[in-house]
Design a protein around this motif. Structure first.
Motif, mmCIF file in Angstrom:
data_model
loop_
_atom_site.group_PDB
_atom_site.id
_atom_site.type_symbol
_atom_site.label_atom_id
_atom_site.label_comp_id
_atom_site.label_asym_id
_atom_site.label_seq_id
_atom_site.Cartn_x
_atom_site.Cartn_y
_atom_site.Cartn_z
ATOM 1 N N ILE A 190 0.833 -1.209 0.000
ATOM 2 C CA ILE A 190 0.000 0.000 0.000
ATOM 3 C C ILE A 190 0.861 1.250 0.000
ATOM 4 C CG2 ILE A 190 -1.608 1.375 1.388
ATOM 5 C CD1 ILE A 190 -2.945 -1.226 2.234
ATOM 6 N N LEU A 191 1.924 1.247 0.803
ATOM 7 C CA LEU A 191 2.817 2.409 0.864
ATOM 8 C C LEU A 191 3.518 2.647 -0.472
ATOM 9 C CD1 LEU A 191 4.417 1.918 4.398
ATOM 10 C CD2 LEU A 191 2.662 3.570 3.732
ATOM 11 N N LEU A 192 3.911 1.562 -1.133
ATOM 12 C CA LEU A 192 4.638 1.691 -2.392
ATOM 13 C C LEU A 192 3.737 2.119 -3.549
ATOM 14 C CD1 LEU A 192 7.007 -1.434 -2.252
ATOM 15 C CD2 LEU A 192 7.635 0.975 -1.920
ATOM 16 N N PHE A 193 2.491 1.664 -3.514
ATOM 17 C CA PHE A 193 1.600 1.907 -4.653
ATOM 18 C C PHE A 193 0.383 2.749 -4.275
ATOM 19 C CE2 PHE A 193 3.827 -2.079 -5.549
ATOM 20 C CZ PHE A 193 4.337 -1.826 -6.809
ATOM 21 N N GLN A 194 0.520 3.576 -3.239
ATOM 22 C CA GLN A 194 -0.631 4.333 -2.763
ATOM 23 C C GLN A 194 -1.200 5.274 -3.819
ATOM 24 O OE1 GLN A 194 0.415 7.309 0.305
ATOM 25 N NE2 GLN A 194 2.503 6.546 0.146
ATOM 26 N N LYS A 195 -0.352 5.870 -4.636
ATOM 27 C CA LYS A 195 -0.860 6.780 -5.670
ATOM 28 C C LYS A 195 -1.731 6.024 -6.663
ATOM 29 C CE LYS A 195 2.808 10.248 -5.501
ATOM 30 N NZ LYS A 195 3.865 10.976 -6.275
ATOM 31 N N ARG A 196 -1.266 4.844 -7.069
ATOM 32 C CA ARG A 196 -2.039 4.043 -8.016
ATOM 33 C C ARG A 196 -3.330 3.547 -7.388
ATOM 34 N NH1 ARG A 196 0.994 -0.918 -10.804
ATOM 35 N NH2 ARG A 196 2.260 0.850 -11.499
ATOM 36 N N PHE A 197 -3.254 3.127 -6.128
ATOM 37 C CA PHE A 197 -4.424 2.570 -5.460
ATOM 38 C C PHE A 197 -5.510 3.613 -5.211
ATOM 39 C CE2 PHE A 197 -1.898 -1.097 -3.283
ATOM 40 C CZ PHE A 197 -1.807 -1.730 -4.516
#
Length: 216
Positions: A190-197
């Motif tokens: 979640i931290l790594l892909f928060q923008k996408r999510f």
């Protein structure tokens, strides 16, 4: 992604987590170790009364508070995941949420019930499932079973390393379980892909607000 898919992910992680813990409890002495891959992957049986990766909240009341907190987090987590599914959040976010929820539930089961259904584990005897004289602890006081150990590097640090130079060092030292791993994978992803999510959902909410404002 539908809510039943979330439940399936949680169930799968729970089955794997609890099956391995059950096998460890009934087949290994405390601190017994099996080497899977030399030098970097071992099954090492240990238990902890606290949080993930051996962290603890001290005292008897600390254990009760921690277990009740886990229980509340799991109950709220299931309700929150249902809301996220209804709001059609990103599939990746829902999968990560399911992993975190499954991890919390896995360690909760240990804390709530393992003290009741297993005898005490020691260095000489394996635990007994449903012992005649009762378990090793009361409800909410069970210990969390850990076994995954990855000591990738062992050795003495160079003398020039600040504060720890010359000391013996092990990386990665914590011993954990599948539930801990599920939580870690979920949170880190979640931290790594928060923008996408979150980007698509935030954009959708902004569009809806603009549409509402335009009708006023």
């Amino acid at each position: 992604m539908k809510y039943r898919h979330v439940i399936w992910i949680v169930a799968l992680v729970l089955v794997l987590d609890q099956a391995l813990k059950f096998w460890i409890k009934t087949h290994m002495n405390f601190s017994q170790e099996f080497i899977i891959f030399p030098n970097w992957f071992r099954i090492h049986f240990t238990e902890n009364p606290g949080m993930a990766y051996g962290l603890e909240l001290g005292g008897e009341w600390g254990k009760v508070i921690l277990t009740l907190f886990r229980l509340a987090a799991v109950v709220i987590g299931f309700k929150y995941m249902k809301t996220l599914v209804k709001q059609q959040h990103h599939t990746g976010l829902l999968i990560c949420g399911a992993l975190i929820l499954a991890g919390a539930a896995g360690n909760l089961i240990d804390s709530m019930f393992y003290g009741l259904i297993f005898s005490e584990t020691n260095f000489y005897d394996v635990a007994t499932f449903l012992p005649k004289n009762g378990g090793y602890a009361s409800f909410l006081h069970g210990k969390v079973v850990d076994m995954l150990y990855f000591p990738v590097y062992r050795g003495y640090l160079p003398s020039w390393v600040p504060f720890k130079g010359g000391e013996y060092f092990v990386f990665f030292n914590p011993i954990f379980n599948i539930a801990d791993a599920a939580i870690s994978v979920g949170v880190i992803t979640i931290l790594l892909f928060q923008k996408r999510f979150f980007h698509k959902h935030i954009a959708k909410e902004a569009t809806e607000k603009e549409a509402v404002a335009a009708t006023k």
